[in-house]
Design a protein around this motif. Structure first.
Motif, PDB file in Angstrom:
ATOM      1  N   ASN A 108      39.002  32.740   9.613  1.00  0.00           N
ATOM      2  CA  ASN A 108      39.882  33.916   9.690  1.00  0.00           C
ATOM      3  C   ASN A 108      41.327  33.621   9.285  1.00  0.00           C
ATOM      4  OD1 ASN A 108      40.117  32.400  12.033  1.00  0.00           O
ATOM      5  ND2 ASN A 108      40.465  34.174  13.346  1.00  0.00           N
ATOM      6  N   LEU A 121      45.304  27.655  10.712  1.00  0.00           N
ATOM      7  CA  LEU A 121      44.581  26.889  11.730  1.00  0.00           C
ATOM      8  C   LEU A 121      44.535  25.408  11.357  1.00  0.00           C
ATOM      9  CD1 LEU A 121      41.626  29.355  12.469  1.00  0.00           C
ATOM     10  CD2 LEU A 121      43.743  29.070  13.762  1.00  0.00           C
ATOM     11  N   ASN A 129      28.584  24.040   5.820  1.00  0.00           N
ATOM     12  CA  ASN A 129      28.245  24.272   7.233  1.00  0.00           C
ATOM     13  C   ASN A 129      27.271  23.214   7.770  1.00  0.00           C
ATOM     14  OD1 ASN A 129      29.153  25.938   9.260  1.00  0.00           O
ATOM     15  ND2 ASN A 129      27.352  27.245   9.232  1.00  0.00           N
ATOM     16  N   PRO A 150      28.139  18.412  12.900  1.00  0.00           N
ATOM     17  CA  PRO A 150      27.554  17.480  13.876  1.00  0.00           C
ATOM     18  C   PRO A 150      27.862  16.023  13.546  1.00  0.00           C
ATOM     19  CG  PRO A 150      25.976  19.195  13.289  1.00  0.00           C
ATOM     20  CD  PRO A 150      27.150  19.360  12.359  1.00  0.00           C
ATOM     21  N   PHE A 176      39.118  21.815  17.590  1.00  0.00           N
ATOM     22  CA  PHE A 176      38.211  22.798  16.983  1.00  0.00           C
ATOM     23  C   PHE A 176      38.693  24.213  17.225  1.00  0.00           C
ATOM     24  CE2 PHE A 176      34.595  25.720  17.747  1.00  0.00           C
ATOM     25  CZ  PHE A 176      34.054  25.746  16.472  1.00  0.00           C
ATOM     26  N   GLY A 225      36.951  27.962  16.591  1.00  0.00           N
ATOM     27  CA  GLY A 225      35.781  28.696  16.114  1.00  0.00           C
ATOM     28  C   GLY A 225      35.079  29.374  17.270  1.00  0.00           C
ATOM     29  N   ILE A 281      29.756  21.173  20.083  1.00  0.00           N
ATOM     30  CA  ILE A 281      30.704  20.067  19.879  1.00  0.00           C
ATOM     31  C   ILE A 281      30.876  19.276  21.175  1.00  0.00           C
ATOM     32  CG2 ILE A 281      33.152  19.571  19.409  1.00  0.00           C
ATOM     33  CD1 ILE A 281      32.999  21.766  17.259  1.00  0.00           C
ATOM     34  N   GLU A 287      39.433  25.844  20.847  1.00  0.00           N
ATOM     35  CA  GLU A 287      40.015  27.201  20.835  1.00  0.00           C
ATOM     36  C   GLU A 287      38.908  28.136  20.378  1.00  0.00           C
ATOM     37  OE1 GLU A 287      42.851  28.062  21.949  1.00  0.00           O
ATOM     38  OE2 GLU A 287      43.987  26.198  22.016  1.00  0.00           O
ATOM     39  N   LEU A 288      38.366  28.917  21.283  1.00  0.00           N
ATOM     40  CA  LEU A 288      37.117  29.626  20.993  1.00  0.00           C
ATOM     41  C   LEU A 288      37.319  31.140  20.932  1.00  0.00           C
ATOM     42  CD1 LEU A 288      34.950  27.356  23.307  1.00  0.00           C
ATOM     43  CD2 LEU A 288      35.534  27.023  20.907  1.00  0.00           C
ATOM     44  N   GLY A 289      36.262  31.857  21.142  1.00  0.00           N
ATOM     45  CA  GLY A 289      36.326  33.308  20.985  1.00  0.00           C
ATOM     46  C   GLY A 289      37.048  34.014  22.118  1.00  0.00           C
ATOM     47  N   PHE A 300      34.924  41.073  16.507  1.00  0.00           N
ATOM     48  CA  PHE A 300      35.557  40.328  15.418  1.00  0.00           C
ATOM     49  C   PHE A 300      35.463  41.105  14.106  1.00  0.00           C
ATOM     50  CE2 PHE A 300      36.634  36.095  13.444  1.00  0.00           C
ATOM     51  CZ  PHE A 300      37.655  35.784  14.323  1.00  0.00           C
ATOM     52  N   LEU A 322      40.682  34.717  26.711  1.00  0.00           N
ATOM     53  CA  LEU A 322      41.692  34.197  25.777  1.00  0.00           C
ATOM     54  C   LEU A 322      43.040  34.882  26.022  1.00  0.00           C
ATOM     55  CD1 LEU A 322      41.927  32.163  23.505  1.00  0.00           C
ATOM     56  CD2 LEU A 322      41.302  33.945  21.888  1.00  0.00           C
ATOM     57  N   MET A 350      49.256  27.918  23.962  1.00  0.00           N
ATOM     58  CA  MET A 350      48.149  28.853  23.789  1.00  0.00           C
ATOM     59  C   MET A 350      46.920  28.190  24.401  1.00  0.00           C
ATOM     60  SD  MET A 350      47.008  30.397  20.161  1.00  0.00           S
ATOM     61  CE  MET A 350      45.324  30.813  19.834  1.00  0.00           C
TER      62      MET A 350
HETATM   63  P1  NAD Z   1      31.967  29.022  13.825  1.00  0.00           P
HETATM   64  O1  NAD Z   1      31.964  28.376  15.140  1.00  0.00           O
HETATM   65  O2  NAD Z   1      30.685  29.503  13.259  1.00  0.00           O
HETATM   66  O3  NAD Z   1      32.543  28.022  12.707  1.00  0.00           O
HETATM   67  C1  NAD Z   1      33.789  27.378  12.866  1.00  0.00           C
HETATM   68  C2  NAD Z   1      33.739  26.037  12.173  1.00  0.00           C
HETATM   69  O4  NAD Z   1      32.786  25.186  12.829  1.00  0.00           O
HETATM   70  C3  NAD Z   1      33.329  26.067  10.708  1.00  0.00           C
HETATM   71  O5  NAD Z   1      34.164  25.168  10.003  1.00  0.00           O
HETATM   72  C4  NAD Z   1      31.894  25.574  10.755  1.00  0.00           C
HETATM   73  O6  NAD Z   1      31.469  24.978   9.534  1.00  0.00           O
HETATM   74  C5  NAD Z   1      31.958  24.557  11.867  1.00  0.00           C
HETATM   75  N1  NAD Z   1      30.683  24.239  12.499  1.00  0.00           N
HETATM   76  C6  NAD Z   1      29.530  24.964  12.472  1.00  0.00           C
HETATM   77  N2  NAD Z   1      28.567  24.339  13.197  1.00  0.00           N
HETATM   78  C7  NAD Z   1      29.129  23.205  13.700  1.00  0.00           C
HETATM   79  C8  NAD Z   1      28.654  22.160  14.550  1.00  0.00           C
HETATM   80  N3  NAD Z   1      27.425  22.153  15.037  1.00  0.00           N
HETATM   81  N4  NAD Z   1      29.515  21.180  14.876  1.00  0.00           N
HETATM   82  C9  NAD Z   1      30.785  21.179  14.421  1.00  0.00           C
HETATM   83  N5  NAD Z   1      31.287  22.133  13.613  1.00  0.00           N
HETATM   84  C10 NAD Z   1      30.466  23.140  13.258  1.00  0.00           C
HETATM   85  O7  NAD Z   1      33.030  30.171  13.966  1.00  0.00           O
HETATM   86  P2  NAD Z   1      33.431  31.276  12.904  1.00  0.00           P
HETATM   87  O8  NAD Z   1      32.360  32.309  12.899  1.00  0.00           O
HETATM   88  O9  NAD Z   1      33.802  30.592  11.634  1.00  0.00           O
HETATM   89  O10 NAD Z   1      34.783  31.871  13.545  1.00  0.00           O
HETATM   90  C11 NAD Z   1      34.795  32.998  14.359  1.00  0.00           C
HETATM   91  C12 NAD Z   1      35.028  32.629  15.792  1.00  0.00           C
HETATM   92  O11 NAD Z   1      36.184  31.793  15.924  1.00  0.00           O
HETATM   93  C13 NAD Z   1      35.315  33.821  16.674  1.00  0.00           C
HETATM   94  O12 NAD Z   1      34.597  33.714  17.876  1.00  0.00           O
HETATM   95  C14 NAD Z   1      36.796  33.731  16.960  1.00  0.00           C
HETATM   96  O13 NAD Z   1      37.216  34.377  18.131  1.00  0.00           O
HETATM   97  C15 NAD Z   1      36.993  32.262  16.992  1.00  0.00           C
HETATM   98  N6  NAD Z   1      38.394  31.909  16.750  1.00  0.00           N
HETATM   99  C16 NAD Z   1      39.125  31.415  17.795  1.00  0.00           C
HETATM  100  C17 NAD Z   1      40.461  31.114  17.636  1.00  0.00           C
HETATM  101  C18 NAD Z   1      41.270  30.566  18.779  1.00  0.00           C
HETATM  102  O14 NAD Z   1      42.321  29.993  18.544  1.00  0.00           O
HETATM  103  N7  NAD Z   1      40.829  30.699  20.010  1.00  0.00           N
HETATM  104  C19 NAD Z   1      41.064  31.308  16.399  1.00  0.00           C
HETATM  105  C20 NAD Z   1      40.300  31.809  15.354  1.00  0.00           C
HETATM  106  C21 NAD Z   1      38.950  32.099  15.541  1.00  0.00           C
END
Ligand code: NAD
Length: 472
Positions: free
Chosen positions: A145, A150, A200, A204, A217, A219, A227, A241-243, A373, A399, A437
């Motif tokens: 995003n 990031l 992608n 791991p 991280f 995502g 992770i 930093e997650l959803g 999202f 969050l 944050m």
């Molecule tokens: P995602 O978790 O699918 O992917 C994020 C990253 O992780 C990608 O680079 C992906 O290739 C990698 N990845 C995938 N599988 C993995 C594994 N098993 N081990 C390690 N890395 C792996 O997330 P997304 O769909 O790309 O992003 C959307 C999500 O991210 C939403 O939930 C959003 O809220 C969250 N997000 C959080 C923040 C924050 O700061 N809290 C900021 C932005 C986005």
């Protein structure tokens, strides 16, 4: 456009494979970048490990200067970076320019910081000092995003703290991050920064590697859990930093005309693809119809188009999977009896959805309980403040959140009771490099930004010294 190669051990190299990058506004491939194999990921980690001893002993002033020089390079290449971000991510060019400017600003802020030592005891017998030392090799993995911002949130503090780093962007948005690698190549010694793209598949491997000390991280919560598991064997340091599923609670005493555009912006920035976007809005019954009317008007007026075109307010969803997921959630709201205004797909190529306002969404329905999202905002009616606090806190996420009122102290009292890492009053998503944050509950572990965020890239080390006895 700048060639998008991998940065490994100070050299720009081709990938063992190639990765097509799709423009979400056209669904056409707009560039093909280098894609790393597992053996190239191993080379990147080995290079970071080899570079660590010298970089960790490099004086802090030189490390700060390097981060400042990266900020200069981002500034000097802002136009190309922004256009690339719009092409791969979909956001309007004005927002992409903002992302590049923020990236520069955050890097500059980190370049002005240093991990702090403190003396906790100093008397006749003993001196005890708490110092901060670097950890080693950091892996930074980011979502699609805000690809560049990031990455910089991990790069800046990792380098200033004396670590070396391997950064991996998301597979659908690798181009601007690889361009950043080309800019960094001659700024830091070989191996200090490595940037690799994957399909992608390398997460791991990177997060389980024994030579990696920390994973930072950003995502989804689902990947965050994976992770944690893959880092468990070697007890890696983790920042996750997650959803989120941020609430906005709108009390009965707001000025609707002034508040609605602010909530609209907080919900639809970057097509709603913001971790801290307002994702469920609880509106007091007495102003519900007015607020819903204003938000619907703003959604109807928003120009949905290719982010490269002037005047675009909302671009496409970033990728097909997200497009399908958001469409499915909108349909689920219709199926569950809510009134949805907007939310249709545009009849043209590209992952476009007209912004949707969902009226009379029910607590417990998917559109309220799940993180959408995307460009759809459910409005939930409430009458009682105690009930709305319970409903806000029912989410596994924590969050952010916001409370809106004409009476600041009334809003603050509710803000205090919302279970989230950040709660705003009469605003939403205002962040800065000096503001910690942190995600509560399943929105994350650890902190980014600020002094506390920098400390997450360090090991606390206590030096405890017995002083010689004073001469008689
Ligand atoms: P995602 O978790 O699918 O992917 C994020 C990253 O992780 C990608 O680079 C992906 O290739 C990698 N990845 C995938 N599988 C993995 C594994 N098993 N081990 C390690 N890395 C792996 O997330 P997304 O769909 O790309 O992003 C959307 C999500 O991210 C939403 O939930 C959003 O809220 C969250 N997000 C959080 C923040 C924050 O700061 N809290 C900021 C932005 C986005």
């Amino acid at each position: 456009m700048t060639d998008c190669k991998l940065l490994i051990n100070g050299a720009l190299v081709d990938g063992d494979a190639a990765l097509d990058v799709v423009n979400p506004a056209s669904e056409e491939v707009f560039t093909t970048v280098a894609q790393a194999s597992e053996s190239q990921a191993a080379q990147a980690i080995a290079a970071a490990k080899a570079a660590f001893p010298a970089w960790s002993r490099t004086p802090i002033e030189e490390r700060q200067a390097a981060v400042n020089a990266i900020a200069d390079a981002v500034r000097d290449n802002a136009d190309e970076l922004a256009r690339t971000l719009t092409a791969e991510q979909g956001k309007p060019l004005v927002e992409a320019r903002g992302e590049v400017a923020w990236s520069e600003g955050y890097l500059r802020h980190y370049a002005s910081m240093a991990p702090e030592s403190r003396v906790v005891q100093d008397d006749e017998t003993t001196r005890v000092e708490v110092r901060r030392t670097p950890l080693g090799v950091v892996v930074g993995i980011v979502a699609w995003n805000f690809p560049l911002l990031l990455a910089c949130w991990k790069l800046g503090p990792a380098l200033v703290a004396g670590n070396t780093i391997v950064i991996k962007p998301a597979p659908t948005t690798p181009a601007a991050t690889l361009m950043l690698g080309a800019l960094i190549k001659d700024i830091v010694p070989a191996g200090v920064v490595n940037i690799i793209a994957d399909d992608n598949d390398l997460g791991p491997y990177l997060t389980g590697h024994p030579d990696v000390a920390k994973v930072s991280f950003t995502g989804s919560a689902e990947t965050g859990r994976k992770i944690m598991k893959s880092g468990a064997d070697t007890l890696k340091r983790l920042t996750l930093e997650l959803g989120g599923n941020d609430v906005a609670i709108v009390l009965d005493d707001v000025n609707v005309a002034e508040t609605a555009p602010k909530i609209f912006d907080a919900a639809f920035l970057n097509c709603g693809q913001v971790c801290m976007a307002a994702k469920r809005v609880y509106v007091h019954d007495t102003i519900y119809e007015d607020m819903a009317g204003e938000l619907t008007r703003l959604a109807d007026e928003a120009v949905v188009d290719d982010g490269a075109n002037q005047g675009t307010r909302i671009g496409p969803l970033q990728n097909r999977a997200q497009y399908e997921k958001v469409s499915d959630l909108i349909q689920s709201a219709r199926d569950e009896g809510a009134t949805v205004s907007g939310g249709d797909r545009l009849d043209r190529p590209g992952y476009f959805i007209k912004p949707a306002i969902v009226r009379d969404a029910a607590q417990g329905s998917r559109i309220v309980d799940e993180e959408q999202f995307g460009p759809v905002l459910p409005l939930i009616r409430f009458e009682n403040e105690e009930d709305v606090i319970l409903q806000a806190n029912a989410s596994p996420y924590g969050l952010g959140g916001s409370v809106w009122s004409g009476d600041q102290s009334r809003a603050e009292a509710i803000a205090e009771r919302i279970d989230a890492g950040t709660v705003w009053v009469n605003q939403h998503i205002t962040i800065g490099p000096h503001i910690p944050m942190a995600g509560a509950k399943q929105s994350g572990i650890g902190i980014e930004q600020s002094k506390e965020g920098l400390e997450e890239f360090t090991q606390m080390k206590v030096i405890n010294i017995a002083k010689p006895p004073a001469a008689a």
